[in-house]
Design an enzyme around this catalytic site. Structure first.
Site, PDB file in Angstrom:
ATOM      1  N   CYS A 199      -3.106   4.045   1.446  1.00 44.75           N
ATOM      2  CA  CYS A 199      -3.934   4.224   1.187  1.00 44.75           C
ATOM      3  C   CYS A 199      -4.364   3.041   0.276  1.00 44.75           C
ATOM      4  CB  CYS A 199      -3.731   5.580   0.040  1.00 44.75           C
ATOM      5  SG  CYS A 199      -2.180   5.587  -0.811  1.00 44.75           S
ATOM      6  N   SER A 200      -4.219   2.996  -0.845  1.00 51.67           N
ATOM      7  CA  SER A 200      -3.648   1.722  -1.780  1.00 51.67           C
ATOM      8  C   SER A 200      -2.729   1.290  -2.885  1.00 51.67           C
ATOM      9  CB  SER A 200      -5.243   1.295  -2.371  1.00 51.67           C
ATOM     10  OG  SER A 200      -5.100   2.977  -3.644  1.00 51.67           O
ATOM     11  N   CYS A 201      -1.753   1.612  -2.504  1.00 47.31           N
ATOM     12  CA  CYS A 201      -0.517   1.399  -3.464  1.00 47.31           C
ATOM     13  C   CYS A 201      -0.466  -0.491  -3.514  1.00 47.31           C
ATOM     14  CB  CYS A 201       0.609   1.649  -2.446  1.00 47.31           C
ATOM     15  SG  CYS A 201       0.521   3.698  -2.117  1.00 47.31           S
TER      16      CYS A 201
ATOM     17  N   CYS B 215      -1.053  -1.491   2.378  1.00 45.94           N
ATOM     18  CA  CYS B 215      -0.734   0.002   1.688  1.00 45.94           C
ATOM     19  C   CYS B 215      -1.793   0.092   2.765  1.00 45.94           C
ATOM     20  CB  CYS B 215      -1.003   0.468   0.440  1.00 45.94           C
ATOM     21  SG  CYS B 215      -0.844   2.084   0.457  1.00 45.94           S
TER      22      CYS B 215
HETATM   23 FE    FE Z   1      -0.920   3.585  -0.963  1.00 45.65          FE
END
Ligand code: FE
Length: 203
Positions: free
Chosen positions: A107-109, A104
């Site tokens: 962000c951190s999906c 991602c």
């Molecule tokens: Fe994300």
């Protein structure tokens, strides 16, 4: 886990979390039952083992695999690993000629419903920034050696769309049961930063 009646072994963090929960409940900001459900789900039901079960099923059941690749959301849902985030799941098959890897960049999906909580490196800026620019170099650092002829595909997750890599079933595992296969599927192999290896010492 119902160890809540023995408070003697609680760490400072546990106590702080409990205090926070009490405060939020008292203020009417959270429903304790809903909170328990979430904690239970992420502690016990969610985690890379869910994804490993999806992968092992796909390895032994061609019809399931076909469904999984066509409609990842529904096929995964059929095994009970429904996400709570309303995100669609797309499953990417790694083969001898195509290697998929996920990130991602914003962000951190992450596909929590099948992989649990994301590892720190997945959320790190270097991984997010470099994977798109130099995927082969990053993969090499993870120990994934790919021939030049293998096509590398990088997939950028979003809040609406999350990816699960279906790793290649290693040669030599033909005699293993679905249950045994679950144990050899690693979290990183389902992100794409590892290949599943034949367990050492197994003939
Ligand atoms: Fe994300």
């Amino acid at each position: 886990m119902s160890t809540e009646h023995d408070h003697s072994h609680l760490s400072d963090t546990d106590l702080r979390v409990r205090a926070l929960e009490s405060l939020l409940t008292e203020k009417g900001l959270v429903d304790p039952a809903a909170l328990d459900e979430i904690v239970d789900k992420y502690e016990n039901k969610v985690g890379p083992r869910n994804g490993a079960q999806v992968v092992a099923r796909a390895w032994v059941d061609p019809d399931f695999k076909k469904w999984l690749l066509e409609d990842g959301t529904a096929a995964i849902d059929s095994l009970g690993y429904t996400g709570t985030q309303g995100a669609d799941m797309v499953v990417l098959e790694n083969t001898s000629t195509v290697h998929n890897v996920t990130v991602c960049t914003l962000c951190s999906c992450y596909p929590w419903s099948v992989l649990g909580l994301p590892p720190a490196w997945y959320k790190s800026f270097p991984y997010r920034a470099r994977l798109v620019k130099e995927p082969r170099a990053v993969l090499q650092e993870f120990g994934v050696e790919l021939a030049d002829s293998v096509e590398v595909r990088v997939w950028d997750s979003t809040a609406e769309l999350r990816y699960l890599v279906l790793p290649e079933r290693p040669a030599g595992t033909e005699g293993m049961t679905e249950y045994q296969l679950v144990d050899i599927v690693t979290r990183n192999s389902m992100i794409g930063t590892e290949k599943v290896a034949m367990p050492a010492g197994d003939a």
